[in-house]
Design an enzyme around this catalytic site. Sequence first.
Site: not given
Ligand SMILES: [Zn+2]
Length: 358
Positions: A171, A207, A209, A297
Amino acid sequence: MALSIPVVWTDAHRLHDPETAVWVGVSIPADELPKRAEAIRSALEDAGAPIVPASAHPDEPLLAVHDPELVDFLRGAWEAWVAVRLPEDPGQPDVVGYIFPTPGFLAGLEPRVPTALSARTGAYCYDTMTVVAEGTWEAARAAVDTALTAADLVLGGKPAAYACCRPPGHHVTRGAFGGSCYLNNSAVAAQYLRDGGFARIAVLDLDAHHGNGAQAIFWKRADVLTASVHVDPAAGWFPHFLGFADERGSGAGEGANLNVPLEPGSGDDVWLAGVDLLLESARAHRSEALVVPLGVDAGAGDPNSPLQVTQEGFREAGHRLGALELPTVLVQEGGYVLDTIGSLVRATLEGFEGGATS
Ligand SMILES: [Zn+2]
């Protein structure tokens, strides 16, 4: 058959162990914990994978993707926080921002660098949950070394290497950290492979996200493809503001960014179809090497994502990645269920080795 992929490791990840994060103004228990990496290592050792210690690297590869101001801030933030006694008054033990230079606030003016550390934090960290604690810098810097050591192995001729990075990094943009990440381990590895001689790199982010960091860092570049399959930010998930399908890169990088947002509740079939789109984009890009930000995740039951991918789904994704038969650096990102994080990573790597024929 035992796993043969080298697992790059550093004990220094344990130095990052904040007790709390700040979310909607409330201190909540941290969930990006040292036990995550320990669980992964244990599962991979059980599978027979060789453990390779991370070796120290100079700052140059780090500064190839991050602003020096961000790196300097992270390096000194915790000591500075303690020096101005914020742990005593008002009693916040870790570095956390409170004012953020949003576009509406600045109204087009260039922001100054604030004198107060409590304000300066907001210039580099875009959320409040990603606190800098004692040892965060040392752990985050060692995670970069972990990713770089894995990249060294691939540059040296290994078909693939796995970097057990913690804290995660996908991120982090060129100049700002957040999302429980501090330095972008995957992006550093991608640029390092590029500088090491691979002309075209694909960063394929699994991931749950959006991989907003690599997207931002490589936005205007055609030589590094960035592609991410993730839960739809429009459904209310981090990073909320970014990660939409119409973000395709710009300038020379037009078309070299792919986002595949998925409905909450998506399971193996939908997720793997998304993974296939990432693989197709790498083939079309004629990528010569892969970096895989590997969060698990998306696994069913992870509280940080509503995706419902099974262990067999991760095994199949690994298989399909391996079938590309490209030099590959896999870099650990998210995954927060201590009981399953190890088995999900193990299944992915076993699938990867089963997919590669060489
Ligand atoms: Zn994540």
